[in-house]
Design a protein around this motif. Structure first.
Motif, PDB file in Angstrom:
ATOM      1  N   GLY A  52       0.845  -1.186   0.000  1.00 18.82           N
ATOM      2  CA  GLY A  52       0.000   0.000   0.000  1.00 18.82           C
ATOM      3  C   GLY A  52       0.881   1.236   0.000  1.00 18.82           C
ATOM      4  O   GLY A  52       1.946   1.246   0.613  1.00 18.82           O
ATOM      5  N   TRP A  53       0.437   2.242  -0.708  1.00 12.04           N
ATOM      6  CA  TRP A  53       1.259   3.426  -0.945  1.00 12.04           C
ATOM      7  C   TRP A  53       0.572   4.678  -0.425  1.00 12.04           C
ATOM      8  O   TRP A  53      -0.538   5.001  -0.860  1.00 12.04           O
ATOM      9  CB  TRP A  53       1.506   3.520  -2.457  1.00 12.04           C
ATOM     10  CG  TRP A  53       2.317   4.677  -2.918  1.00 12.04           C
ATOM     11  CD1 TRP A  53       3.256   5.384  -2.220  1.00 12.04           C
ATOM     12  CD2 TRP A  53       2.267   5.261  -4.230  1.00 12.04           C
ATOM     13  NE1 TRP A  53       3.795   6.360  -3.018  1.00 12.04           N
ATOM     14  CE2 TRP A  53       3.209   6.317  -4.253  1.00 12.04           C
ATOM     15  CE3 TRP A  53       1.523   4.992  -5.375  1.00 12.04           C
ATOM     16  CZ2 TRP A  53       3.410   7.099  -5.383  1.00 12.04           C
ATOM     17  CZ3 TRP A  53       1.726   5.768  -6.495  1.00 12.04           C
ATOM     18  CH2 TRP A  53       2.675   6.805  -6.495  1.00 12.04           C
ATOM     19  N   VAL A  54       1.221   5.330   0.523  1.00 12.53           N
ATOM     20  CA  VAL A  54       0.732   6.628   0.994  1.00 12.53           C
ATOM     21  C   VAL A  54       1.748   7.679   0.563  1.00 12.53           C
ATOM     22  O   VAL A  54       2.936   7.562   0.864  1.00 12.53           O
ATOM     23  CB  VAL A  54       0.566   6.659   2.532  1.00 12.53           C
ATOM     24  CG1 VAL A  54       0.200   8.063   3.009  1.00 12.53           C
ATOM     25  CG2 VAL A  54      -0.495   5.652   2.976  1.00 12.53           C
ATOM     26  N   GLN A  55       1.262   8.656  -0.191  1.00  9.56           N
ATOM     27  CA  GLN A  55       2.156   9.697  -0.683  1.00  9.56           C
ATOM     28  C   GLN A  55       1.651  11.054  -0.221  1.00  9.56           C
ATOM     29  O   GLN A  55       0.494  11.408  -0.491  1.00  9.56           O
ATOM     30  CB  GLN A  55       2.211   9.633  -2.213  1.00  9.56           C
ATOM     31  CG  GLN A  55       3.272  10.541  -2.793  1.00  9.56           C
ATOM     32  CD  GLN A  55       3.089  10.744  -4.275  1.00  9.56           C
ATOM     33  OE1 GLN A  55       1.973  10.751  -4.785  1.00  9.56           O
ATOM     34  NE2 GLN A  55       4.189  10.914  -4.980  1.00  9.56           N
ATOM     35  N   GLU A  56       2.479  11.789   0.478  1.00 10.51           N
ATOM     36  CA  GLU A  56       2.105  13.111   0.988  1.00 10.51           C
ATOM     37  C   GLU A  56       0.752  13.073   1.696  1.00 10.51           C
ATOM     38  O   GLU A  56      -0.118  13.895   1.451  1.00 10.51           O
ATOM     39  CB  GLU A  56       2.096  14.149  -0.146  1.00 10.51           C
ATOM     40  CG  GLU A  56       3.451  14.316  -0.850  1.00 10.51           C
ATOM     41  CD  GLU A  56       4.576  14.757   0.093  1.00 10.51           C
ATOM     42  OE1 GLU A  56       4.292  15.481   1.083  1.00 10.51           O
ATOM     43  OE2 GLU A  56       5.720  14.352  -0.136  1.00 10.51           O
ATOM     44  N   GLY A  57       0.574  12.079   2.549  1.00  8.20           N
ATOM     45  CA  GLY A  57      -0.646  11.982   3.342  1.00  8.20           C
ATOM     46  C   GLY A  57      -1.880  11.501   2.597  1.00  8.20           C
ATOM     47  O   GLY A  57      -2.986  11.521   3.135  1.00  8.20           O
ATOM     48  N   GLN A  58      -1.712  11.059   1.360  1.00  5.08           N
ATOM     49  CA  GLN A  58      -2.844  10.542   0.574  1.00  5.08           C
ATOM     50  C   GLN A  58      -2.628   9.058   0.287  1.00  5.08           C
ATOM     51  O   GLN A  58      -1.553   8.685  -0.173  1.00  5.08           O
ATOM     52  CB  GLN A  58      -2.933  11.263  -0.783  1.00  5.08           C
ATOM     53  CG  GLN A  58      -3.082  12.764  -0.711  1.00  5.08           C
ATOM     54  CD  GLN A  58      -4.484  13.168  -0.311  1.00  5.08           C
ATOM     55  OE1 GLN A  58      -5.467  12.609  -0.785  1.00  5.08           O
ATOM     56  NE2 GLN A  58      -4.580  14.146   0.591  1.00  5.08           N
ATOM     57  N   LEU A  59      -3.666   8.257   0.537  1.00  6.20           N
ATOM     58  CA  LEU A  59      -3.587   6.850   0.153  1.00  6.20           C
ATOM     59  C   LEU A  59      -3.838   6.761  -1.349  1.00  6.20           C
ATOM     60  O   LEU A  59      -4.873   7.187  -1.842  1.00  6.20           O
ATOM     61  CB  LEU A  59      -4.645   6.031   0.909  1.00  6.20           C
ATOM     62  CG  LEU A  59      -4.665   4.540   0.580  1.00  6.20           C
ATOM     63  CD1 LEU A  59      -3.402   3.843   1.064  1.00  6.20           C
ATOM     64  CD2 LEU A  59      -5.895   3.874   1.191  1.00  6.20           C
ATOM     65  N   ARG A  60      -2.857   6.212  -2.064  1.00  4.33           N
ATOM     66  CA  ARG A  60      -2.979   6.093  -3.526  1.00  4.33           C
ATOM     67  C   ARG A  60      -3.517   4.712  -3.866  1.00  4.33           C
ATOM     68  O   ARG A  60      -2.800   3.728  -3.764  1.00  4.33           O
ATOM     69  CB  ARG A  60      -1.614   6.306  -4.190  1.00  4.33           C
ATOM     70  CG  ARG A  60      -0.967   7.639  -3.875  1.00  4.33           C
ATOM     71  CD  ARG A  60      -1.790   8.758  -4.450  1.00  4.33           C
ATOM     72  NE  ARG A  60      -1.128  10.050  -4.262  1.00  4.33           N
ATOM     73  CZ  ARG A  60      -1.733  11.203  -4.448  1.00  4.33           C
ATOM     74  NH1 ARG A  60      -3.007  11.247  -4.800  1.00  4.33           N
ATOM     75  NH2 ARG A  60      -1.079  12.324  -4.268  1.00  4.33           N
ATOM     76  N   GLN A  61      -4.776   4.652  -4.272  1.00  7.10           N
ATOM     77  CA  GLN A  61      -5.388   3.358  -4.590  1.00  7.10           C
ATOM     78  C   GLN A  61      -5.352   3.050  -6.085  1.00  7.10           C
ATOM     79  O   GLN A  61      -5.619   1.928  -6.482  1.00  7.10           O
ATOM     80  CB  GLN A  61      -6.830   3.332  -4.085  1.00  7.10           C
ATOM     81  CG  GLN A  61      -6.909   3.394  -2.560  1.00  7.10           C
ATOM     82  CD  GLN A  61      -8.326   3.545  -2.068  1.00  7.10           C
ATOM     83  OE1 GLN A  61      -8.878   4.638  -2.022  1.00  7.10           O
ATOM     84  NE2 GLN A  61      -8.931   2.427  -1.719  1.00  7.10           N
ATOM     85  N   GLY A  62      -5.075   4.042  -6.898  1.00  4.31           N
ATOM     86  CA  GLY A  62      -5.067   3.838  -8.342  1.00  4.31           C
ATOM     87  C   GLY A  62      -6.468   3.885  -8.919  1.00  4.31           C
ATOM     88  O   GLY A  62      -7.461   3.926  -8.186  1.00  4.31           O
ATOM     89  N   VAL A  63      -6.564   3.875 -10.232  1.00  4.27           N
ATOM     90  CA  VAL A  63      -7.865   3.986 -10.911  1.00  4.27           C
ATOM     91  C   VAL A  63      -8.713   2.729 -10.699  1.00  4.27           C
ATOM     92  O   VAL A  63      -9.932   2.801 -10.599  1.00  4.27           O
ATOM     93  CB  VAL A  63      -7.654   4.219 -12.434  1.00  4.27           C
ATOM     94  CG1 VAL A  63      -8.989   4.318 -13.162  1.00  4.27           C
ATOM     95  CG2 VAL A  63      -6.824   5.475 -12.663  1.00  4.27           C
ATOM     96  N   HIS A  64      -8.057   1.566 -10.608  1.00  7.50           N
ATOM     97  CA  HIS A  64      -8.777   0.294 -10.464  1.00  7.50           C
ATOM     98  C   HIS A  64      -8.516  -0.370  -9.121  1.00  7.50           C
ATOM     99  O   HIS A  64      -8.657  -1.585  -8.984  1.00  7.50           O
ATOM    100  CB  HIS A  64      -8.385  -0.670 -11.584  1.00  7.50           C
ATOM    101  CG  HIS A  64      -8.569  -0.102 -12.957  1.00  7.50           C
ATOM    102  ND1 HIS A  64      -7.540   0.470 -13.666  1.00  7.50           N
ATOM    103  CD2 HIS A  64      -9.673   0.020 -13.719  1.00  7.50           C
ATOM    104  CE1 HIS A  64      -8.007   0.906 -14.822  1.00  7.50           C
ATOM    105  NE2 HIS A  64      -9.295   0.648 -14.894  1.00  7.50           N
ATOM    106  N   GLY A  65      -8.053   0.407  -8.130  1.00  6.72           N
ATOM    107  CA  GLY A  65      -7.743  -0.170  -6.817  1.00  6.72           C
ATOM    108  C   GLY A  65      -6.488  -1.027  -6.833  1.00  6.72           C
ATOM    109  O   GLY A  65      -6.216  -1.755  -5.884  1.00  6.72           O
ATOM    110  N   LEU A  66      -5.726  -0.939  -7.901  1.00  7.88           N
ATOM    111  CA  LEU A  66      -4.596  -1.847  -8.094  1.00  7.88           C
ATOM    112  C   LEU A  66      -3.270  -1.306  -7.536  1.00  7.88           C
ATOM    113  O   LEU A  66      -2.320  -2.073  -7.343  1.00  7.88           O
ATOM    114  CB  LEU A  66      -4.451  -2.128  -9.600  1.00  7.88           C
ATOM    115  CG  LEU A  66      -3.510  -3.242 -10.040  1.00  7.88           C
ATOM    116  CD1 LEU A  66      -3.924  -4.582  -9.444  1.00  7.88           C
ATOM    117  CD2 LEU A  66      -3.492  -3.339 -11.569  1.00  7.88           C
TER     118      LEU A  66
END
Ligand SMILES: [Zn+2]
Length: 276
Positions: free
Chosen positions: A129-143
């Motif tokens: 799982g990727w958190v960048q600058e306080g935002q969880l990055r889930q991607g366009v398809h949750g991938l």
């Protein structure tokens, strides 16, 4: 006060949470009979608790639906409206998040790391799982962050996701168990006892994980890599992984440390997520 569930390939954990602290925790093996059995068992676990329900679940999550990437590891979970199934009994304050993304969020919120981190779980399966600058990055398809499905060997065995030689099919706990004929914890013990075949297997698996982490450095160059999962949190396994990382050129070695919330990262992340 939120209630959290963590639905993994081997364990089903539940917690009653207050301000990032687990007040009470319960855990049982994940029922193998499919989603309905899991939902039923989970509802039994939490039946005397109340509150919004945050769920961390294995698989890609899109709008409350779980879509297993690897149906080999997760049969019956090809497409499950998990939020809806829980909402029928629990009421509509239910949110579902991919388990590794939930753990990344938990570590970001309560782990005391910086604003950016990449969480990697090494367990029955492999995820991230990727958190960048306080935002969880889930991607366009949750991938986004599905670290187990980066390719390590295009000639390797077919992964449950349809690609060949994914990291998960070569180096996950279930891959090690399949190859060793032993649970990974026992394999680690055999390696400590000096058994060459066990050492060779661990050396190869951690080589794959280290090389995939080097790819991650090249793509994202994260501030911090946080290691979780039953293997990732095991000090014996960490020794093998760290020595594999030592072999990389320095620029490709991540800053890496075990999860500060231990095996509660996913529960705490899911609990916080449902309150947002
Ligand atoms: Zn795959």
């Amino acid at each position: 006060v939120p209630v959290a569930l963590d639905i993994g390939g081997s364990k089903l954990a539940a917690a009653w949470v207050e301000e990032g602290r687990v007040l009470e925790r319960r855990q049982v093996p994940t029922p193998k009979e499919g989603p309905q059995a899991v939902v039923q068992r989970a509802l039994e676990l939490i039946r005397d608790w109340k509150g919004p329900l945050g769920i961390a679940a294995s698989g890609r999550v899109v709008e409350g639906r779980v879509l297993a990437l690897s149906s080999d590891l997760w049969p019956g979970w090809e497409e499950v409206p998990l939020a809806e199934l829980f909402a029928q009994t629990w009421g509509d304050r239910v949110k579902v998040l991919n388990d590794a993304q939930a753990a990344a969020w938990g570590e970001y919120r309560y782990g005391g790391w910086g604003a950016s981190l990449f969480y990697v779980t090494l367990s029955t399966g492999i995820g991230g799982g990727w958190v960048q600058e306080g935002q969880l990055r889930q991607g366009v398809h949750g991938l986004a962050g599905h670290f187990g499905h980066v390719q390590r060997d295009s000639q390797g065995p077919r992964c449950g996701c349809g690609r060949m030689g994914c990291l998960e099919v070569l180096a996950s706990g279930s891959a090690l168990e399949r190859r060793a004929g032993l649970p990974p914890a026992k394999l680690l013990e055999r390696a400590v006892q000096g058994e060459g075949w066990a050492q060779a297997l661990l050396k190869e698996a951690t080589f794959h994980v280290a090389e995939a982490l080097a790819d991650l450095q090249a793509l994202l160059d994260p501030e911090q890599v946080v290691l979780g999962g039953s293997l990732g949190l095991n000090p014996l396994y960490q020794t093998w992984l760290y020595s594999a990382l030592e072999a990389l050129p320095p620029l490709y070695r991540p800053r890496i440390a075990p999860a500060r919330l231990g095996s509660d990262s996913g529960l705490l992340g899911a609990a916080d997520w449902v309150m947002l």
